[in-house]
Design a protein around this motif. Structure first.
Motif: not given
Length: 295
Positions: A67-68, A71-72, A92-93, A95, A165, A169
């Motif tokens: 995911t990270y 997303h980045q 996860a994004v 929060k 993950e 997470r």
């Protein structure tokens, strides 16, 4: 002094070299996805839908990791759209604490993404791919297990296997263990997502966190324990899109919106099995599915 014909020719050639690439550069949409089967299928689905419904060129940048990284990548403009899950985006994004209802979670994620990241969500594809805490079917039948609460009593004799993950997470292992009082015979094995179901079937581990729409669950006679305390939020699959792309190419929104509610839980499970179980090419599986949905 008048320039010579050779000078005019040289200037013309230089201008041509500088100008032609700009003219020949076609608008393109970059579709990304994470690095497991369902994501590859959804990424290919988005890519083919845009190719079928618009005149835009599509570039595929798949297998982006978790995911990270995905997303980045979209924040940096390296990709323009990728499939995500609302519960993952929320916890996860963004929060945030999980919510109960699908629509409430979708609305919170859409609002948060637009305000913080200049990203937006397309409508859900139609299925909810929540985490599936799985054991072998034989164990479920022999021990008469239906729920995670019931399984907690047997966990001290089991080995668990999770993806990296899931271990990190906020809606993953730590919260799950605390909610159900799970204690295993040793630290969970951290494994690649694609290896978890086979490891469970082969008795390398006794409990895993997979995906509810995994086509190998029935094929390998695995059993999904009921999340009877409702720990996991909804994980509706949705396209995440850069707002700039929709402003420049509104036809992309129209193409992606047509995929709304086109995939049921059972259909996603079948698509996953076609790729994982029958080892078919993703592009062919997706092309057949779209032909069926848009004859």
């Amino acid at each position: 002094m008048r320039p010579s014909s050779q000078t005019f020719l040289a200037v013309f050639l230089i201008a041509s070299v500088l100008f032609l690439p700009a003219c020949s550069r076609q608008p393109r949409i970059v579709v990304g996805c994470k690095n497991f089967t369902e994501q590859i299928i959804l990424g290919e689905l988005i890519a083919q839908q845009i190719e079928n419904k618009t005149h835009l060129t599509v570039e595929r940048r798949f297998y982006l990791g978790g995911t990270y990284i995905a997303h980045q990548s979209i924040l940096a403009g390296r990709i323009d759209v990728y499939p995500e899950y609302t519960g993952t985006a929320l916890t996860a994004v963004l929060k945030q604490q999980p919510g109960a209802g699908r629509k409430a979670v979708f609305d919170r994620v859409k609002s948060g993404y637009e305000q913080r990241f200049h990203l937006t969500l397309g409508p859900p594809f139609g299925f909810n791919d929540t985490f599936a805490i799985e054991i072998r079917g034989d164990d479920a039948r022999n021990l008469h297990l239906q729920t995670l609460s019931q399984a907690a009593a047997h966990a001290p004799q089991w080995r668990a296997g999770f993806g990296y993950e899931f271990m990190e997470r906020p809606d993953g292992y730590k919260g799950l263990a605390a909610t159900y009082g799970l204690r295993f015979s040793g630290p969970p094995r951290i494994m690649d997502l694609g290896l978890l179901t086979r490891a469970l079937k082969d008795h390398q581990v006794d409990l895993i966190a997979g995906n509810m729409t995994d086509g190998l669950i029935p094929a390998l006679d695995l059993f999904v324990l009921d999340d009877d305390k409702h720990y996991f939020p909804p994980y509706e699959a949705v396209p995440v899109i850069r707002e700039q792309i929709l402003a420049e190419h509104p036809e992309v929104k129209q193409a992606i919106d047509e995929l709304a509610d086109k995939i049921s839980d059972a259909e996603m499970r079948t698509l996953n099995y076609e790729v994982d179980g029958r080892k078919r090419d993703v592009k062919n599986v997706v092309a057949e599915f779209l032909k069926h949905k848009f004859p």
